[in-house]
Design an enzyme around this catalytic site. Structure first.
Site, PDB file in Angstrom:
ATOM      1  N   ARG A 190       0.811  -1.235   0.000  1.00  0.00           N
ATOM      2  CA  ARG A 190       0.000   0.000   0.000  1.00  0.00           C
ATOM      3  C   ARG A 190       0.836   1.273   0.000  1.00  0.00           C
ATOM      4  NH1 ARG A 190      -2.792  -3.081   3.733  1.00  0.00           N
ATOM      5  NH2 ARG A 190      -4.546  -4.140   2.763  1.00  0.00           N
TER       6      ARG A 190
ATOM      7  N   LYS B 175       3.581  11.849 -10.387  1.00  0.00           N
ATOM      8  CA  LYS B 175       2.806  10.986 -11.284  1.00  0.00           C
ATOM      9  C   LYS B 175       3.639   9.754 -11.589  1.00  0.00           C
ATOM     10  CE  LYS B 175      -0.028  14.244 -13.890  1.00  0.00           C
ATOM     11  NZ  LYS B 175      -0.281  14.785 -15.244  1.00  0.00           N
TER      12      LYS B 175
ATOM     13  N   GLU C  84      11.078  19.724 -23.437  1.00  0.00           N
ATOM     14  CA  GLU C  84      10.243  19.887 -22.233  1.00  0.00           C
ATOM     15  C   GLU C  84      10.654  21.146 -21.447  1.00  0.00           C
ATOM     16  OE1 GLU C  84       7.544  18.383 -21.150  1.00  0.00           O
ATOM     17  OE2 GLU C  84       7.529  16.312 -21.918  1.00  0.00           O
TER      18      GLU C  84
ATOM     19  N   LYS D 293       7.770  23.652 -12.357  1.00  0.00           N
ATOM     20  CA  LYS D 293       6.900  22.495 -12.108  1.00  0.00           C
ATOM     21  C   LYS D 293       6.551  22.384 -10.628  1.00  0.00           C
ATOM     22  CE  LYS D 293       5.792  17.815 -13.187  1.00  0.00           C
ATOM     23  NZ  LYS D 293       6.009  16.610 -13.972  1.00  0.00           N
TER      24      LYS D 293
ATOM     25  N   GLU E 254      -3.964  17.705 -10.415  1.00  0.00           N
ATOM     26  CA  GLU E 254      -4.379  18.164 -11.734  1.00  0.00           C
ATOM     27  C   GLU E 254      -5.874  18.496 -11.796  1.00  0.00           C
ATOM     28  OE1 GLU E 254      -2.176  16.345 -14.965  1.00  0.00           O
ATOM     29  OE2 GLU E 254      -3.839  16.727 -16.306  1.00  0.00           O
TER      30      GLU E 254
ATOM     31  N   ARG F 240      -2.419  22.423 -13.033  1.00  0.00           N
ATOM     32  CA  ARG F 240      -1.392  21.463 -13.497  1.00  0.00           C
ATOM     33  C   ARG F 240      -1.597  21.052 -14.955  1.00  0.00           C
ATOM     34  NH1 ARG F 240       1.282  16.400 -10.135  1.00  0.00           N
ATOM     35  NH2 ARG F 240       2.628  15.721 -11.833  1.00  0.00           N
TER      36      ARG F 240
ATOM     37  N   ASN G 178       0.609  20.402 -19.725  1.00  0.00           N
ATOM     38  CA  ASN G 178       0.390  19.583 -20.917  1.00  0.00           C
ATOM     39  C   ASN G 178       0.511  20.374 -22.208  1.00  0.00           C
ATOM     40  OD1 ASN G 178      -0.007  17.087 -19.625  1.00  0.00           O
ATOM     41  ND2 ASN G 178      -2.048  17.743 -19.008  1.00  0.00           N
TER      42      ASN G 178
ATOM     43  N   HIS H 107       1.357  18.624 -25.418  1.00  0.00           N
ATOM     44  CA  HIS H 107       1.180  17.187 -25.207  1.00  0.00           C
ATOM     45  C   HIS H 107      -0.041  16.608 -25.918  1.00  0.00           C
ATOM     46  CE1 HIS H 107       4.332  17.707 -22.303  1.00  0.00           C
ATOM     47  NE2 HIS H 107       4.296  16.435 -21.974  1.00  0.00           N
TER      48      HIS H 107
ATOM     49  N   HIS I 168       0.907  13.527 -27.846  1.00  0.00           N
ATOM     50  CA  HIS I 168       0.428  12.168 -27.544  1.00  0.00           C
ATOM     51  C   HIS I 168      -0.188  11.525 -28.781  1.00  0.00           C
ATOM     52  CE1 HIS I 168       0.144  12.802 -22.919  1.00  0.00           C
ATOM     53  NE2 HIS I 168       1.275  12.236 -23.276  1.00  0.00           N
TER      54      HIS I 168
ATOM     55  N   HIS J  77       9.366  10.890 -26.545  1.00  0.00           N
ATOM     56  CA  HIS J  77       8.293  11.689 -25.943  1.00  0.00           C
ATOM     57  C   HIS J  77       8.568  13.186 -26.152  1.00  0.00           C
ATOM     58  CE1 HIS J  77       5.153  12.890 -23.185  1.00  0.00           C
ATOM     59  NE2 HIS J  77       6.044  13.574 -22.484  1.00  0.00           N
TER      60      HIS J  77
HETATM   61  P1  NAD Z   1      13.690   6.530 -21.109  1.00  0.00           P
HETATM   62  O1  NAD Z   1      13.439   6.353 -19.698  1.00  0.00           O
HETATM   63  O2  NAD Z   1      13.254   5.461 -22.050  1.00  0.00           O
HETATM   64  O3  NAD Z   1      15.248   6.804 -21.327  1.00  0.00           O
HETATM   65  C1  NAD Z   1      15.759   6.980 -22.633  1.00  0.00           C
HETATM   66  C2  NAD Z   1      16.960   6.078 -22.898  1.00  0.00           C
HETATM   67  O4  NAD Z   1      18.091   6.648 -22.245  1.00  0.00           O
HETATM   68  C3  NAD Z   1      16.824   4.681 -22.342  1.00  0.00           C
HETATM   69  O5  NAD Z   1      17.377   3.771 -23.271  1.00  0.00           O
HETATM   70  C4  NAD Z   1      17.666   4.718 -21.067  1.00  0.00           C
HETATM   71  O6  NAD Z   1      18.174   3.467 -20.700  1.00  0.00           O
HETATM   72  C5  NAD Z   1      18.758   5.645 -21.485  1.00  0.00           C
HETATM   73  N1  NAD Z   1      19.466   6.363 -20.427  1.00  0.00           N
HETATM   74  C6  NAD Z   1      18.957   6.849 -19.278  1.00  0.00           C
HETATM   75  N2  NAD Z   1      19.884   7.570 -18.625  1.00  0.00           N
HETATM   76  C7  NAD Z   1      21.006   7.512 -19.363  1.00  0.00           C
HETATM   77  C8  NAD Z   1      22.295   8.076 -19.209  1.00  0.00           C
HETATM   78  N3  NAD Z   1      22.607   8.880 -18.199  1.00  0.00           N
HETATM   79  N4  NAD Z   1      23.224   7.806 -20.157  1.00  0.00           N
HETATM   80  C9  NAD Z   1      22.915   7.026 -21.230  1.00  0.00           C
HETATM   81  N5  NAD Z   1      21.703   6.502 -21.440  1.00  0.00           N
HETATM   82  C10 NAD Z   1      20.758   6.737 -20.510  1.00  0.00           C
HETATM   83  O7  NAD Z   1      13.025   7.899 -21.667  1.00  0.00           O
HETATM   84  P2  NAD Z   1      12.722   9.304 -20.982  1.00  0.00           P
HETATM   85  O8  NAD Z   1      12.580  10.238 -22.090  1.00  0.00           O
HETATM   86  O9  NAD Z   1      13.632   9.605 -19.871  1.00  0.00           O
HETATM   87  O10 NAD Z   1      11.286   9.076 -20.294  1.00  0.00           O
HETATM   88  C11 NAD Z   1      10.149   8.852 -21.071  1.00  0.00           C
HETATM   89  C12 NAD Z   1       9.069   8.296 -20.172  1.00  0.00           C
HETATM   90  O11 NAD Z   1       8.752   9.269 -19.178  1.00  0.00           O
HETATM   91  C13 NAD Z   1       7.778   7.974 -20.880  1.00  0.00           C
HETATM   92  O12 NAD Z   1       7.322   6.707 -20.452  1.00  0.00           O
HETATM   93  C14 NAD Z   1       6.817   9.050 -20.411  1.00  0.00           C
HETATM   94  O13 NAD Z   1       5.478   8.620 -20.378  1.00  0.00           O
HETATM   95  C15 NAD Z   1       7.336   9.324 -19.018  1.00  0.00           C
HETATM   96  N6  NAD Z   1       6.976  10.651 -18.498  1.00  0.00           N
HETATM   97  C16 NAD Z   1       6.396  10.707 -17.275  1.00  0.00           C
HETATM   98  C17 NAD Z   1       6.082  11.930 -16.718  1.00  0.00           C
HETATM   99  C18 NAD Z   1       5.513  11.989 -15.341  1.00  0.00           C
HETATM  100  O14 NAD Z   1       5.116  13.082 -14.905  1.00  0.00           O
HETATM  101  N7  NAD Z   1       5.481  10.894 -14.622  1.00  0.00           N
HETATM  102  C19 NAD Z   1       6.342  13.114 -17.416  1.00  0.00           C
HETATM  103  C20 NAD Z   1       6.944  13.017 -18.668  1.00  0.00           C
HETATM  104  C21 NAD Z   1       7.269  11.778 -19.210  1.00  0.00           C
HETATM  105  N1  GLY Z   2       4.124  15.862 -17.099  1.00  0.00           N
HETATM  106  C1  GLY Z   2       2.932  16.528 -16.681  1.00  0.00           C
HETATM  107  C2  GLY Z   2       2.708  16.472 -15.207  1.00  0.00           C
HETATM  108  O1  GLY Z   2       3.516  16.017 -14.450  1.00  0.00           O
HETATM  109  O2  GLY Z   2       1.681  16.889 -14.772  1.00  0.00           O
END
Ligand code: NAD
Ligand code: GLY
Length: 366
Positions: A119, A141, A183, A225, A235, A239, A243, A246, A250, A263
């Site tokens: 939990r 999130k 971003e 942020k 949100e 918040r 987006n 986005h 998306h 992304h």
């Molecule tokens: P990712 O996590 O896939 O990382 C991109 C690539 O970089 C991967 O292959 C990873 O292994 C590699 N990598 C990571 N750190 C590294 C480093 N220091 N050196 C070399 N390689 C490295 O992609 P991302 O763009 O970081 O994240 C995208 C994800 O984030 C999506 O799933 C998206 O939905 C999510 N997201 C979430 C939120 C949220 O608020 N929770 C906001 C934006 C995006």
């Molecule tokens: N990436 C949008 C949020 O965190 O609300």
């Protein structure tokens, strides 16, 4: 070094941004001393920076490790189950601290595993991509994808701390660096003129972007942020402004089944689309729209959109999980540092945005 507070009452925490922060973990996480740590990461990130991380954590307590496969498609129910199994196998109890060490995929997956194990156990986000440092690690999130929709299964689970050390970005492929930069630009457009200017002044294609400037940009985006999340954690309104770019982003990711754009690249296109639509609706002066497009292009090339049809994009927009009774929410810029939420973006507006996008430079992406 910057310390940014996310003000959420009893769930408040600090985002630590600065070179060498990974070495300072024992100090930064002192309040978690004596706990059981479990690092969730992938082989690539662990191979590059994991030993450095675990050395720091071992000063604080016992450390276990769970390796998951690399890639968005592993932000899945199957991987989540494997992570939970590993927590059980390691005998983790309620005192466990999950350390999400990687990009946004790891942050979201490990964060959701932490939110749901017993939990909810404590979470520390240690982002290693620029995108994760400026966006996904902050704000709570967490979640995984459903086979039919991205991020459909999730929770709000705030971390106890976020530690962003730009030194780890030296190993990040340029394309992933650019992905995070879109971003940051988004944050500038929606609420920070200084940050927008900084991104306008970043080197073309981010080639030679220096670490101090990157650290400052990370801190700027996190500050924005944090301020928004502090006012609207769940949100309910404000918040949603995060987006910006986005809605269309998306849709691009959906129609290309997440195989074409990162992304951030999809958000980059979304920023160009938002500027075009805002100008068409006479919400944004043409010169400002041009400045937004130029700043986006400056970050670098994205895979092109020319081959994507209008109808699949419109269909994907209809499926945006934030759509209310068929009206698709669009955040549109009205000036640098100001945006507005609109539900009156029409098919013709989207067609116009797509032709504005198709006219832009896209190209070889490395
Ligand atoms: P990712 O996590 O896939 O990382 C991109 C690539 O970089 C991967 O292959 C990873 O292994 C590699 N990598 C990571 N750190 C590294 C480093 N220091 N050196 C070399 N390689 C490295 O992609 P991302 O763009 O970081 O994240 C995208 C994800 O984030 C999506 O799933 C998206 O939905 C999510 N997201 C979430 C939120 C949220 O608020 N929770 C906001 C934006 C995006
Ligand atoms: N990436 C949008 C949020 O965190 O609300």
């Amino acid at each position: 070094m910057s310390e940014i507070g996310v003000d959420l009452g009893a769930r408040s925490y600090t985002v630590h941004v600065g070179r060498g922060q990974l070495q300072s973990l024992p100090d930064l996480l002192e309040e978690l001393r004596g706990r059981r740590f479990v690092v969730v990461t992938n082989r690539r990130v662990f191979g590059l920076h994991g030993r450095n991380l675990e050395r720091g954590l071992r000063h604080l307590g016992r450390v276990a490790r769970v390796l998951v496969p690399d890639g968005e498609r592993y932000k899945s129910r199957t991987t989540l189950a494997a992570v939970h199994d590993a927590f059980v196998d390691a005998g983790l109890g309620r005192d466990a601290v999950v350390v999400a060490f990687g990009g946004g995929v790891i942050g979201d997956l490990a964060g959701f595993a932490a939110a749901t194990y017993m939990r909810g156990v404590d979470l520390v986000q240690i982002p290693t991509t620029l995108l994760a440092m400026v966006d996904s690690s902050v704000g709570g999130k967490v979640g995984i994808n459903h086979p039919r929709a991205k991020n459909l299964i999730g929770a709000f689970h705030q971390p106890r701390a976020v530690v962003a050390d730009p030194a780890v970005l030296v190993t990040l492929p340029p394309r992933e660096l650019r992905s995070g930069a879109y971003e940051i630009l988004k944050c500038g457009i929606l609420g920070d003129r200084g940050l927008f200017r900084a991104m306008q002044e970043a080197p073309q294609g981010l080639v030679g972007w220096n670490e101090a400037a990157i650290a400052e940009a990370i801190a700027g985006a996190c500050r924005l942020k944090a301020a928004i999340v502090g006012k609207d954690e769940r949100e309910a309104g404000l918040r949603r402004l995060l987006n910006l770019g986005h809605t269309l982003g998306h849709a691009l990711e959906t129609v290309t089944r997440y195989r074409c754009f990162t992304h951030g690249e999809a958000v980059g296109w979304g920023l160009i689309a938002a500027a075009a639509i805002a100008q068409r609706k006479q919400l944004l002066r043409p010169a400002v729209a041009r400045a937004i497009v130029a700043a986006t292009e400056r970050i670098g090339p994205r895979p092109g959109v020319d081959a994507l049809g209008l109808d699949p994009i419109l269909a994907a927009l209809g499926h945006d999980k934030k759509a209310k009774q068929g009206r698709v929410p669009f955040i549109l810029p009205t000036a640098i540092g100001r945006v507005t939420l609109r539900f009156d973006v029409t098919r013709a507006d989207v067609r116009h945005a797509l032709s504005a996008m198709a006219a832009r430079r896209s190209g070889a992406v490395t």
